[in-house]
Scaffold this active site. Structure first.
Site, PDB file in Angstrom:
ATOM      1  N   HIS A 196       1.237   4.454  -3.429  1.00 43.94           N
ATOM      2  CA  HIS A 196       1.410   5.234  -2.799  1.00 43.94           C
ATOM      3  C   HIS A 196       2.746   5.898  -1.935  1.00 43.94           C
ATOM      4  O   HIS A 196       2.588   6.860  -1.201  1.00 43.94           O
ATOM      5  CB  HIS A 196       1.174   4.633  -0.650  1.00 43.94           C
ATOM      6  CG  HIS A 196      -0.976   4.901  -0.518  1.00 43.94           C
ATOM      7  ND1 HIS A 196      -1.241   3.158  -0.789  1.00 43.94           N
ATOM      8  CD2 HIS A 196      -1.947   4.621   0.565  1.00 43.94           C
ATOM      9  CE1 HIS A 196      -2.281   2.849  -0.579  1.00 43.94           C
ATOM     10  NE2 HIS A 196      -2.302   4.465   0.273  1.00 43.94           N
ATOM     11  N   ASN A 197       4.393   5.304  -2.770  1.00 45.95           N
ATOM     12  CA  ASN A 197       5.050   5.601  -3.266  1.00 45.95           C
ATOM     13  C   ASN A 197       5.151   7.058  -3.834  1.00 45.95           C
ATOM     14  O   ASN A 197       4.897   6.666  -4.916  1.00 45.95           O
ATOM     15  CB  ASN A 197       5.713   3.939  -3.810  1.00 45.95           C
ATOM     16  CG  ASN A 197       7.284   5.012  -4.146  1.00 45.95           C
ATOM     17  OD1 ASN A 197       8.291   5.949  -4.116  1.00 45.95           O
ATOM     18  ND2 ASN A 197       8.254   3.904  -3.607  1.00 45.95           N
ATOM     19  N   GLY A 210       7.897   8.570  -4.897  1.00 41.31           N
ATOM     20  CA  GLY A 210       9.102   8.163  -5.557  1.00 41.31           C
ATOM     21  C   GLY A 210       8.472   8.317  -6.878  1.00 41.31           C
ATOM     22  O   GLY A 210       8.447   7.862  -7.730  1.00 41.31           O
ATOM     23  N   LYS A 211       8.258   6.790  -6.702  1.00 34.19           N
ATOM     24  CA  LYS A 211       7.120   5.865  -7.288  1.00 34.19           C
ATOM     25  C   LYS A 211       6.343   6.667  -8.281  1.00 34.19           C
ATOM     26  O   LYS A 211       5.766   6.424  -9.792  1.00 34.19           O
ATOM     27  CB  LYS A 211       6.493   4.696  -7.604  1.00 34.19           C
ATOM     28  CG  LYS A 211       6.143   3.611  -8.561  1.00 34.19           C
ATOM     29  CD  LYS A 211       5.332   2.186  -7.835  1.00 34.19           C
ATOM     30  CE  LYS A 211       7.019   0.605  -6.978  1.00 34.19           C
ATOM     31  NZ  LYS A 211       5.615  -0.111  -7.059  1.00 34.19           N
ATOM     32  N   ASP A 227       5.031  -3.973  -9.182  1.00 37.62           N
ATOM     33  CA  ASP A 227       6.017  -4.724  -9.149  1.00 37.62           C
ATOM     34  C   ASP A 227       7.503  -4.591  -9.658  1.00 37.62           C
ATOM     35  O   ASP A 227       6.795  -5.522 -10.369  1.00 37.62           O
ATOM     36  CB  ASP A 227       5.526  -5.610  -8.327  1.00 37.62           C
ATOM     37  CG  ASP A 227       5.721  -6.024  -7.230  1.00 37.62           C
ATOM     38  OD1 ASP A 227       5.769  -5.166  -5.570  1.00 37.62           O
ATOM     39  OD2 ASP A 227       6.331  -7.090  -6.736  1.00 37.62           O
ATOM     40  N   SER A 228       8.703  -4.522  -8.428  1.00 32.61           N
ATOM     41  CA  SER A 228       9.879  -4.728  -8.988  1.00 32.61           C
ATOM     42  C   SER A 228      10.817  -4.726  -7.190  1.00 32.61           C
ATOM     43  O   SER A 228       9.935  -4.517  -6.826  1.00 32.61           O
ATOM     44  CB  SER A 228       9.670  -2.918  -9.789  1.00 32.61           C
ATOM     45  OG  SER A 228      10.460  -1.826  -8.829  1.00 32.61           O
ATOM     46  N   TYR A 237      17.449   0.920  -4.505  1.00 36.72           N
ATOM     47  CA  TYR A 237      18.379   0.279  -4.923  1.00 36.72           C
ATOM     48  C   TYR A 237      19.079   1.542  -6.164  1.00 36.72           C
ATOM     49  O   TYR A 237      20.630   0.752  -6.502  1.00 36.72           O
ATOM     50  CB  TYR A 237      18.299  -0.288  -4.951  1.00 36.72           C
ATOM     51  CG  TYR A 237      18.127  -1.387  -4.303  1.00 36.72           C
ATOM     52  CD1 TYR A 237      18.893  -2.097  -2.625  1.00 36.72           C
ATOM     53  CD2 TYR A 237      17.012  -2.021  -3.908  1.00 36.72           C
ATOM     54  CE1 TYR A 237      18.447  -2.653  -1.703  1.00 36.72           C
ATOM     55  CE2 TYR A 237      16.561  -2.994  -3.062  1.00 36.72           C
ATOM     56  CZ  TYR A 237      16.774  -3.053  -1.774  1.00 36.72           C
ATOM     57  OH  TYR A 237      16.578  -3.871  -1.001  1.00 36.72           O
ATOM     58  N   ARG A 271      10.582  -0.328 -15.568  1.00 38.71           N
ATOM     59  CA  ARG A 271       9.613  -0.137 -15.551  1.00 38.71           C
ATOM     60  C   ARG A 271       9.006   1.023 -16.834  1.00 38.71           C
ATOM     61  O   ARG A 271       7.551   0.943 -17.068  1.00 38.71           O
ATOM     62  CB  ARG A 271       9.550   1.209 -13.790  1.00 38.71           C
ATOM     63  CG  ARG A 271       8.201   1.794 -13.768  1.00 38.71           C
ATOM     64  CD  ARG A 271       8.080   2.513 -12.490  1.00 38.71           C
ATOM     65  NE  ARG A 271       8.342   1.644 -11.114  1.00 38.71           N
ATOM     66  CZ  ARG A 271       8.981   1.181 -10.447  1.00 38.71           C
ATOM     67  NH1 ARG A 271      10.137   2.308 -10.503  1.00 38.71           N
ATOM     68  NH2 ARG A 271       8.723   1.012  -9.369  1.00 38.71           N
TER      69      ARG A 271
END
Length: 227
Positions: A13-14, A16-17, A79-80, A170, A211
């Site tokens: 749901h991110n 940006g990702k 997942d990161s 980050y 990623r």
């Protein structure tokens, strides 16, 4: 006759990702490749599962399995997180909620800087880690799922104040060791300092990010699984 497109759920749901994943997929597949159609779990109204794994790979699989089971479609999830050497494996799998509220990038960054305030530059080594999982429901009834996982990492260090407006998480605090794609013009504009992930272009960052690496590897699996 046009080839039927394969729908794949990207379990996130991110926003940006999502944008970052779409850029990476397009760079690998090419805009002319129409074999795959990607839809997010958010667009399908799927809930976020409880991520109770203790590794990035486990949590990626939890998300992909849940999305595949609920939608009946192949699902991809990643997942990161950030691992700071002096902090052991922290923030690690808790990176997105390090300050207590999931997805509050500003608060997460502020807390990390506070925790590292007394740590000298030579001990601020860190690495971004990412795991990507693909879960494919079998066409044969009752035969379960096919699962594939890829992992990657990017080594760098944490600086003392944010730099840059790109990316998310980050990125403004993380300086990758690999600066090979940074241009001389960018170096001059940054007064000779190495660029953070948030100062790099999306193309520069995706070329070296974990990623980017795991999603490029996953595309190779797409071509094998969905032949």
């Amino acid at each position: 006759m046009d080839q039927e497109r394969q729908r794949i759920v990207v379990a996130t749901h991110n926003k940006g990702k999502v944008a970052e994943i779409e850029r990476i997929l397009t760079s690998v597949l090419g805009p002319q490749d129409q074999r795959f159609e990607f839809v997010t779990s958010g667009e399908l109204g799927l809930p976020d599962p409880v991520e109770d794994g203790v590794t990035f790979s486990q949590n990626a699989l939890i998300k992909a399995r849940d999305a595949a089971a609920r939608s009946g479609l192949p699902a991809m999830a990643d997942d990161s997180g950030l691992i700071v050497d002096v902090m052991g494996k922290a923030p690690g799998i808790l990176s997105a909620r390090w300050s207590g509220e999931h997805g509050d990038d500003a608060a997460n960054n502020a807390l990390l800087l506070k925790q590292l305030a007394d740590i000298p530059d030579r001990h601020r080594g860190a690495r971004f880690c990412c795991a990507c999982a693909l879960v494919v429901p079998s066409k044969a009834e009752g035969s379960g799922f096919r699962e594939l996982v890829e992992e990657g990492r990017m080594v760098g260090r944490i600086i003392r104040r944010p730099r840059g407006q790109q990316g998310f998480g980050y990125d403004p605090l993380f300086v990758p060791d690999d600066q090979s794609r940074v241009t001389e013009e960018q170096k001059r504009a940054n007064q000779g300092l190495p660029l953070t992930s948030a100062q790099m272009t999306a193309e520069q960052k995706n070329a070296i990010s974990p990623r980017g690496a795991v999603i490029r590897a996953m595309v190779a699996h797409f071509r094998e699984v969905f032949r």
